[in-house]
Design a protein around this motif. Structure first.
Motif, PDB file in Angstrom:
ATOM      1  N   PRO A 249       0.741  -1.180  -0.034  1.00 11.98           N
ATOM      2  CA  PRO A 249      -0.172   0.029  -0.050  1.00 11.98           C
ATOM      3  C   PRO A 249       0.678   1.175  -0.106  1.00 11.98           C
ATOM      4  O   PRO A 249       1.730   1.462   0.656  1.00 11.98           O
ATOM      5  N   ALA A 250       0.530   2.048  -0.796  1.00 12.41           N
ATOM      6  CA  ALA A 250       1.158   3.443  -0.892  1.00 12.41           C
ATOM      7  C   ALA A 250       0.548   4.257  -0.078  1.00 12.41           C
ATOM      8  O   ALA A 250      -0.084   5.379  -0.672  1.00 12.41           O
ATOM      9  N   GLN A 251       0.616   4.188   1.218  1.00 12.75           N
ATOM     10  CA  GLN A 251      -0.210   4.917   2.034  1.00 12.75           C
ATOM     11  C   GLN A 251       0.664   6.187   2.613  1.00 12.75           C
ATOM     12  O   GLN A 251       1.822   6.033   2.905  1.00 12.75           O
ATOM     13  N   ASP A 252      -0.102   7.312   2.629  1.00 13.85           N
ATOM     14  CA  ASP A 252       0.551   8.390   3.627  1.00 13.85           C
ATOM     15  C   ASP A 252       0.087   8.343   5.014  1.00 13.85           C
ATOM     16  O   ASP A 252      -0.913   7.946   5.364  1.00 13.85           O
ATOM     17  N   TYR A 253       1.052   8.952   5.653  1.00 14.24           N
ATOM     18  CA  TYR A 253       0.865   8.868   7.294  1.00 14.24           C
ATOM     19  C   TYR A 253       1.398  10.336   7.656  1.00 14.24           C
ATOM     20  O   TYR A 253       2.256  10.801   7.230  1.00 14.24           O
ATOM     21  N   VAL A 254       0.757  10.474   8.948  1.00  9.59           N
ATOM     22  CA  VAL A 254       1.046  11.774   9.594  1.00  9.59           C
ATOM     23  C   VAL A 254       1.868  11.084  10.824  1.00  9.59           C
ATOM     24  O   VAL A 254       1.389  10.293  11.532  1.00  9.59           O
ATOM     25  N   THR A 255       2.816  11.706  11.380  1.00 13.57           N
ATOM     26  CA  THR A 255       3.774  11.023  12.189  1.00 13.57           C
ATOM     27  C   THR A 255       3.417  12.009  13.461  1.00 13.57           C
ATOM     28  O   THR A 255       3.661  13.275  13.685  1.00 13.57           O
ATOM     29  N   LEU A 256       3.024  11.517  14.761  1.00 15.89           N
ATOM     30  CA  LEU A 256       2.907  12.244  16.221  1.00 15.89           C
ATOM     31  C   LEU A 256       3.948  11.743  17.035  1.00 15.89           C
ATOM     32  O   LEU A 256       4.112  10.505  17.219  1.00 15.89           O
ATOM     33  N   ALA A 257       4.841  12.772  17.543  1.00 19.22           N
ATOM     34  CA  ALA A 257       5.713  12.277  18.537  1.00 19.22           C
ATOM     35  C   ALA A 257       5.192  12.295  20.005  1.00 19.22           C
ATOM     36  O   ALA A 257       4.286  13.352  20.164  1.00 19.22           O
ATOM     37  N   PRO A 258       5.323  11.357  20.916  1.00 16.74           N
ATOM     38  CA  PRO A 258       4.913  11.427  22.121  1.00 16.74           C
ATOM     39  C   PRO A 258       5.775  12.016  23.184  1.00 16.74           C
ATOM     40  O   PRO A 258       6.858  12.627  23.015  1.00 16.74           O
ATOM     41  N   SER A 259       5.261  12.245  24.401  1.00 20.85           N
ATOM     42  CA  SER A 259       6.229  12.386  25.688  1.00 20.85           C
ATOM     43  C   SER A 259       6.909  11.555  26.234  1.00 20.85           C
ATOM     44  O   SER A 259       6.200  10.299  26.371  1.00 20.85           O
ATOM     45  N   VAL A 260       8.074  11.530  26.702  1.00 21.51           N
ATOM     46  CA  VAL A 260       8.553  10.492  27.029  1.00 21.51           C
ATOM     47  C   VAL A 260       8.918  10.469  28.638  1.00 21.51           C
ATOM     48  O   VAL A 260       9.439  11.278  29.001  1.00 21.51           O
TER      49      VAL A 260
END
Length: 461
Positions: A249-260
């Motif tokens: 699948p040529a899917q587009d993603y949005v990347t979300l960073a967490p708190s660590v």
């Protein structure tokens, strides 16, 4: 006096009943201020439909993970029809082939000034490779791919099967490919393999990914070369399988960073501001040339308990990194990583979550400017399917330009993310008044009992 008190009590109960039965009519006409945030849309053309690329803020600031609280308003403050959809993923197909395996014996030598190593099998097959003096090589295996329809399949992965050993072990292997046993190309360097046991759990890393973002050649031969300082001496490879993956699948993603939050030298917690329907997690060591076996747990909300998610090994070796952890629709607010029989030195592993990019199309009814808004806990779903908003037969000729976006504005503020509906407010009032009625009724009974007791005490014997 008793009758007077009873009359007042009945009057008070009547007023309470009338108040409980009364409900204000909720205002169904929404306005932008009902939502936490918004962004003005710029539409210069006079087209019936416009596409919108959702700001990254939307993915973290909607009150609902499914984005039901999205709206598009026109300049008159009226909502307009819109569709919210994801890109359709292609069907993924896999096919596998058993590969012929030839163990090879190494014989280092020099050809002029270039060090070389010659690998020979018991059947007489001979392979010569340039030798890097800085690296040591151990056991080597030649793999032959079966021919199919006058060609050789383009393999995406190699899956190794071995006899389980009583001890834990880790190793690294390099992969070469060749069409004719003469010219060799290094595909993968120091790919990790491992077989670890912790209690009743087993962590197995037995697959080598050959894709690396490139189109794989149709190779007849592959060569596996182990590092001699990492391979278990009694490792018995019983089979090697070649796997071809097509239609990814040529899917587009949005990347979300967490708190660590580091909990110890072998445990860390990663949390997001709101639950997310992640499609996959990207986990990699903070240090280069490192391999980490991990146990992963998740929770869907801050009040939820922890649930097991996966056990896997992640690595970052040279310019190669482990593949993302694919998810099956779990709603994730936080994850917790635990090292399996291992501590990480310095920083904990790096983590980010990826969810599918959602696309929005709206019908430009009314006059501009239009405004996209989001963030309302009381909102119900209004998005249509794309085929409902736009008839499928018109997709081919219909022009749908992109609407521009101005800066994000704060409208109703963050309190809208936890707002309650009118029905919920009435329910809370009714519950509170019911408890008040019960408490006052109980107090009245106590007072009545005390009064009766006093009257009994005053009567002459």
């Amino acid at each position: 006096m008793r009758e007077n008190m009873k009359s007042k009590l009945n009057h008070w109960l009547l007023m309470i009943a009338l108040f409980l039965s009364a409900s204000a009519t909720a205002n169904t006409n929404e306005v932008p201020k009902d939502y936490a945030y918004g962004v003005p849309l710029i539409t210069q053309e006079s087209e019936p439909f416009f596409r919108v690329i959702l700001p990254d803020d939307v993915y973290e600031q909607t009150a609902w993970p499914d984005m039901r609280d999205l709206r598009v308003f026109n300049s008159q403050g009226v909502t307009v029809p819109f569709a919210l959809y994801s890109q359709e993923a292609q069907e993924t197909r896999t096919k596998s082939w058993p590969l012929r395996v030839f163990p090879l014996d190494a014989q280092p030598h020099k050809a002029g000034t270039q060090p070389q190593i010659t690998l020979k099998s018991t059947s007489g097959i001979e392979v010569t490779l340039p030798l890097d003096s800085k690296k040591s090589s151990g056991r080597s295996l030649l793999l032959e791919v079966p021919q199919e329809e006058e060609d050789y399949p383009a393999l995406s992965q190699l899956k190794l099967t071995w006899t389980r050993l009583p001890q834990n072990w880790q190793a690294r292997v390099s992969v070469f490919n060749s069409p004719d046993l003469k010219s060799w190309n290094e595909l993968i360097e120091d790919a990790p393999l491992m077989d670890l046991t912790s209690g009743s759990d087993r962590l197995l890393l037995d697959t080598i990914d050959l894709r690396d973002g490139r189109n794989m050649p149709h190779s007849r031969y592959f060569l596996l070369v182990f590092k001699d300082d990492a391979q278990p001496a009694d490792l018995n490879l019983s089979a090697v399988t070649g796997i071809a993956v097509s239609g990814r699948p040529a899917q587009d993603y949005v990347t979300l960073a967490p708190s660590v939050k580091a909990l110890s030298q072998s445990e860390a917690e990663y949390s997001w501001s709101s639950p997310q329907p992640f499609s996959r997690l990207i986990i990699k060591p903070a240090q280069s040339n490192a391999v980490l076996p991990l146990e992963i747990e998740y929770r869907s909300s801050e009040r939820d308990s922890w649930h097991p998610l996966s056990k896997l090994g992640v690595y970052s070796v040279e310019d190669k990194e482990s593949a993302p952890l694919e998810l099956q629709g779990e709603l994730i607010q936080a994850i917790r990583l635990k090292g399996i029989n291992q501590q990480w030195s310095g920083m904990p592993p790096l983590v980010s979550g990826q969810r599918e990019v959602r696309k929005l199309v709206f019908n430009a009814q009314g006059s501009s400017p239009f405004m996209l808004v989001w963030g309302n806990k009381t909102a119900a779903a209004q998005a249509l399917s794309l085929d409902t908003l736009i008839p499928p037969k018109t997709h081919q000729w219909l022009t749908m330009p992109y609407a521009g976006k101005a800066q994000v504005q704060t409208l109703g503020g963050r309190e809208r993310l936890t707002a309650t509906t009118q029905a919920e407010k009435i329910g809370l009032w009714q519950k509170g008044l019911l408890w008040a009625l019960l408490i006052i009724g109980a107090a009245g009974l106590v007072l009545l009992a005390i009064k009766v007791w006093r009257e009994v005490q005053r009567q002459p014997e």
